[in-house]
Design an enzyme around this catalytic site. Structure first.
Site, mmCIF file in Angstrom:
data_model
loop_
_atom_site.group_PDB
_atom_site.id
_atom_site.type_symbol
_atom_site.label_atom_id
_atom_site.label_comp_id
_atom_site.label_asym_id
_atom_site.label_seq_id
_atom_site.Cartn_x
_atom_site.Cartn_y
_atom_site.Cartn_z
ATOM 1 N N ASP A 152 0.458 -1.331 -0.419
ATOM 2 C CA ASP A 152 -0.488 -0.555 0.611
ATOM 3 C C ASP A 152 0.934 1.267 0.088
ATOM 4 O OD1 ASP A 152 -1.902 -2.085 0.245
ATOM 5 O OD2 ASP A 152 -2.364 -1.528 2.023
ATOM 6 N N HIS A 207 -6.251 8.515 0.379
ATOM 7 C CA HIS A 207 -5.617 8.182 1.926
ATOM 8 C C HIS A 207 -6.674 8.351 2.673
ATOM 9 C CE1 HIS A 207 -3.901 5.332 4.575
ATOM 10 N NE2 HIS A 207 -3.532 4.898 3.369
ATOM 11 N N TYR A 245 -6.704 2.125 5.412
ATOM 12 C CA TYR A 245 -7.139 2.250 6.542
ATOM 13 C C TYR A 245 -8.087 0.778 7.032
ATOM 14 C CZ TYR A 245 -5.745 7.067 7.238
ATOM 15 O OH TYR A 245 -5.343 7.616 7.218
ATOM 16 N N HIS A 309 3.651 -2.160 3.158
ATOM 17 C CA HIS A 309 3.549 -1.053 2.867
ATOM 18 C C HIS A 309 4.747 -0.563 1.961
ATOM 19 C CE1 HIS A 309 0.209 -0.773 5.635
ATOM 20 N NE2 HIS A 309 -0.657 0.267 4.734
#
Length: 429
Positions: A152, A207, A245, A309
């Site tokens: 991500d 985001h 999230y 990530h």
């Protein structure tokens, strides 16, 4: 010339034509054959009209990073300005058709979004993924024995280290990119797209917690990111998105699916590696290594989708440090699309395969597998997608090799037929 001689020549020519025809790939002889027999597409889905530049599919796209390429995309505060009317029309049509649940936006007053009184986040009509409620059709788990690689928040300055590592290992992954990051770090995007040829997916433009956004704001977050990916990949329309999230619900998920044809991907294990670069991190490299050891040496059912990530040097290092453990424990490592042996884009199999003009929807470019294989389980009540028995080779490679083989065979058999025809003529004359 005698009738016997004429008949012999005609017969030899017919044999030669038949031999050549038998070696020609029907997809090469008739470009529509490939589409008509192997593709399922939904012509009624509006997404096939939403991302055309200039109104046609034959446009030459501007080079990545050029002024023309960047023109028209919003700065973050202007996300709602100049949104294409086609997106709004598609949203309003979906609402009018009753396809978008009337769920109010949430507020952030704690660690998770809060719904107004009367809206239970675990109820079927809300089903918030922030509360671990799984909507049938969303992807949380992989097939048994499969580890899906996805990252991500890129592209970002730490990303090139990850891309070099993946290329060295000859491993593809799915990158859930933030639209504004693509715009800012276009050089890194070019590396992962043109050099690594990895799968590109949607992680919104800014985001946000998506359930805190209005319908139109959700539309803008997804639409602008899809548009930029489309313009940067030769017209490919993303198939997957991951909510920042992990925050989605039936309303947000419906906008993604009904308007843009996106499939929601979440995860079943979380490294918390996003916090490694925070002043007060929630985890450490040692803690992540311990978690990875537990997951990677544990049961292989369900398959793993681990949240990772490309946000910091530490988060990239956490993945690279776990690589040998992934391999040594026999996991089938794949991108999100590869783990189900399905297409990575709504209108193309992957980064190297052809783009199908205005053929958007549920697409299967490859023919079905010859024998039953395990299935990709979205959740216990969802539909299933066939899983590959291993890491598939890029279709264009197989197609290129097959075409070369057919061409050589065709040439050889053509000369053989001519030789037979010549001998026949000589004997009969």
């Amino acid at each position: 010339m005698s009738s016997r001689l004429a008949s012999a020549i005609l017969l030899a020519v017919c044999v030669a034509q038949a031999i050549v025809s038998a070696t020609v790939d029907p997809d090469q002889a008739d470009p529509t054959h490939h589409l008509s027999e192997r593709w399922y597409h939904d012509e009624n889905h509006s997404v096939h009209t939403l991302f055309r530049r200039g109104g046609n599919d034959g446009i030459i796209y501007s080079p990545i990073g050029s002024p023309d390429w960047a023109q028209g995309f919003p700065a973050d505060p202007a996300l709602m300005q100049n949104m294409p009317q086609a997106w709004l029309d598609a949203l309003h049509a979906a609402i009018a058709a009753g396809k978008i649940p009337d769920i109010p936006v949430t507020t952030m007053g704690g660690p998770s979004p809060t719904y107004p009184d009367g809206y239970d986040p675990m109820s079927p009509n809300v089903c918030s993924s922030s509360y671990q409620c799984r909507i049938p059709g969303d992807i949380w788990d992989g097939p048994p024995g499969t580890l899906s690689l996805s990252f991500d928040d890129g592209p970002l300055p730490p990303s090139p280290t990850l891309y070099r590592f993946l290329k060295e290992k000859q491993q593809h992954a799915t990158h859930f990119f933030i639209g504004s990051n693509i715009l800012q770090y276009h050089d890194y995007f070019q590396t992962v797209w043109l050099d690594n040829q990895d799968d590109i997916a949607v992680h919104t433009w800014t985001h946000p917690y998506m359930t805190t956004k209005t319908n139109e704001e959700v539309l803008a977050e997804l639409g602008w990111t899809m548009q930029l990916i489309h313009n940067s990949t030769g017209g490919r329309v993303p198939k997957y998105w991951r909510p920042p999230y992990g925050d989605s619900d039936t309303r947000v998920r419906a906008i993604a699916q009904e308007v843009f044809g996106l499939t929601t991907v979440v995860w079943n294990q979380d490294t918390n590696d996003w916090s490694l670069s925070d002043p007060v991190p929630l985890t450490s490299l040692d803690q992540i290594a311990s978690q990875m050891h537990t997951w990677l040496t544990g049961p292989k059912t369900p398959g793993l989708i681990i949240l990772e990530h490309e946000l910091s040097d530490q988060s990239v290092q956490a993945f690279m440090s776990a690589w040998d453990l992934m391999v040594s424990n026999g996991w089938k490592i794949a991108s999100v699309a590869q783990m189900g042996d399905v297409n990575a884009y709504q209108n193309a199999w992957n980064a190297t395969s052809p783009v199908a003009p205005a053929r958007i929807g549920e697409i299967s470019i490859h023919p079905p597998p010859a024998s039953p294989t395990p299935s990709l389980s979205h959740d216990s009540s969802s539909t299933h997608v066939a899983q590959s028995t291993g890491k598939p080779s890029p279709p264009h490679t197989n197609q290129k090799n097959s075409a070369t083989d057919r061409s050589a065979a065709s040439t050889m058999l053509t000369w053989l037929a001519i030789f037979v025809a010549t001998i026949t003529v000589c004997i009969l004359s």
